[in-house]
Every structure is written in C-alpha cells, then in structure tokens.
Design a protein around this motif. Structure first.
Motif, PDB file in Angstrom:
ATOM      1  N   SER A 120       0.842  -1.196   0.000  1.00  0.00           N
ATOM      2  CA  SER A 120       0.000   0.000   0.000  1.00  0.00           C
ATOM      3  C   SER A 120       0.878   1.248   0.000  1.00  0.00           C
ATOM      4  N   ARG A 122       2.341   4.769   0.919  1.00  0.00           N
ATOM      5  CA  ARG A 122       2.334   5.489   2.190  1.00  0.00           C
ATOM      6  C   ARG A 122       3.256   6.702   2.085  1.00  0.00           C
ATOM      7  N   LYS A 163      -7.555   6.284  -5.575  1.00  0.00           N
ATOM      8  CA  LYS A 163      -6.654   6.912  -4.615  1.00  0.00           C
ATOM      9  C   LYS A 163      -5.755   7.902  -5.350  1.00  0.00           C
TER      10      LYS A 163
END
Length: 204
Positions: A120, A122, A163
């Motif tokens: 993911s 970050r 995202k």
C-alpha cells in the motif's frame, strides 16, 4: 504531459537496484497519438498485454461526436524502451480519470509487463518512475510519496475508488502516463497531472 520543471535529473535513481531498473525498462513505453506524445507502460489484464497511458496523451487522435463517445481519427503508436514500434487501438479510456488502455496489434518479444504492487502506498515511501521528459528517450527518475488522498466518489473501470498519490519527484513534459513504481519495480499508480510541486498519480 502537462508538467514542466526547470531541472531534470537524467541519472539512474541511486536508491533503486540496477536489476530493477533493467527489468522494468522492458515494461515501459512511449505513446504517440496525432500531434501528442507521452509515456506509458505494458500491463497484463486477464492474460492479455495492453499498454496504459493518460487519456490526454491520446486526445489529439480522437473525435468526440457526443458525450461519452469517441472515435479514433489518427494513428496511435506505442514504442518500447528498446525502440520497437507497434500500432495500437484505444480499447477503453476515461477523461475523468485521465486513463487510456490501448490494445496492441502485436506484442514485441522484449516486453515484460509491469506487475501490480502488493504494498500500500504510504507517505515517505521511496518510489521511482519511467518517463520520456520532453519526448526524448525513456529514463528512470526517483523521488518519494509526499501525501495520499482518496476520492471515494470517483470510480474507474473496475469500479474501485480512486486513490490520489502525491509524489515529490522531478517531472517534465512527456512523463504523463508513465508508471509510478515501488523500490521492487511494482506498479503503485499512473502519472496523471501536476499540481504545483507534488505530482498527482491515480492508483485504482
């Protein structure tokens, strides 16, 4: 591409292993459409290899007779990092997300599709991209993720929320459509648009 910077570092990213640079080089491309050009990459979708780029990169090759409709009126070409060029057609595209998926007439033997990252994104993560700044040959550039955001009302082809990754990285015109990669060379997102210093990257 829509972004411009005064200085671009054309050296290989110091934080990325050479083996990763060489492997991902086989998965990136330049895209030429009408009077526009940008970057892109090869990606396996359900066992078939496609090229992915920005919608605005191929815009000059399209006519839009009505909202939601498009017709290809100029050739679209995809050139590998090793100089092999193939014709392509627009399979799917989204102006809203600035994404286009291109179907290739044939798959060059040198192509190794970019794999999706299982990590993911970050803030602070070291990343790199492949792009063709100012339309010259493809080069790798490194940077780091500055921030993350999610547009939960915005969906792309698979229906997943989009995202938005803000990455601090040296970007020049011609890098649009290229892949944002983690340190292992896996795909985190697609270079989409520039806002001031950070770079907007769609991660669907």
């Amino acid at each position: 591409g829509v972004a411009q910077t005064e200085q671009v570092d054309f050296t290989s990213p110091s934080q990325i292993e050479n083996s990763v640079i060489k492997r991902t080089q086989a998965g990136v491309a330049q895209v030429f459409a009408g009077n526009s050009s940008g970057s892109g990459f090869f990606f396996d979708i359900n066992g078939s290899i496609f090229a992915i780029t920005n919608s605005h990169v191929i815009e000059s090759s399209l006519q839009r007779p009505a909202p939601g409709q498009s017709k290809v009126v100029a050739p679209v070409k995809v050139r590998t990092a090793f100089g092999e060029e193939v014709s392509a057609t627009v399979w799917k595209e989204s102006q809203q997300h600035d994404i286009a998926i291109l179907k290739l007439d044939r798959i060059p033997a040198t192509v190794i599709p970019i794999e999706l990252s299982t990590t993911s994104p970050r803030a602070g993560m070291e990343v790199f991209l492949w792009g063709a700044p100012r339309g010259i040959s493809l080069v790798p550039l490194d940077g780091a993720i500055a921030d993350l955001a999610v547009n939960s009302e915005s969906n792309i082809f698979a229906g997943a929320p989009v995202k938005i990754i803000l990455a601090r990285i040296s970007i020049a015109q011609g890098n649009s459509g290229g892949p944002l990669l983690d340190r292992q060379g896996k795909l985190l997102g697609v270079i989409a648009a520039r806002q001031n210093t950070p770079e907007n990257i769609h991660n669907g």
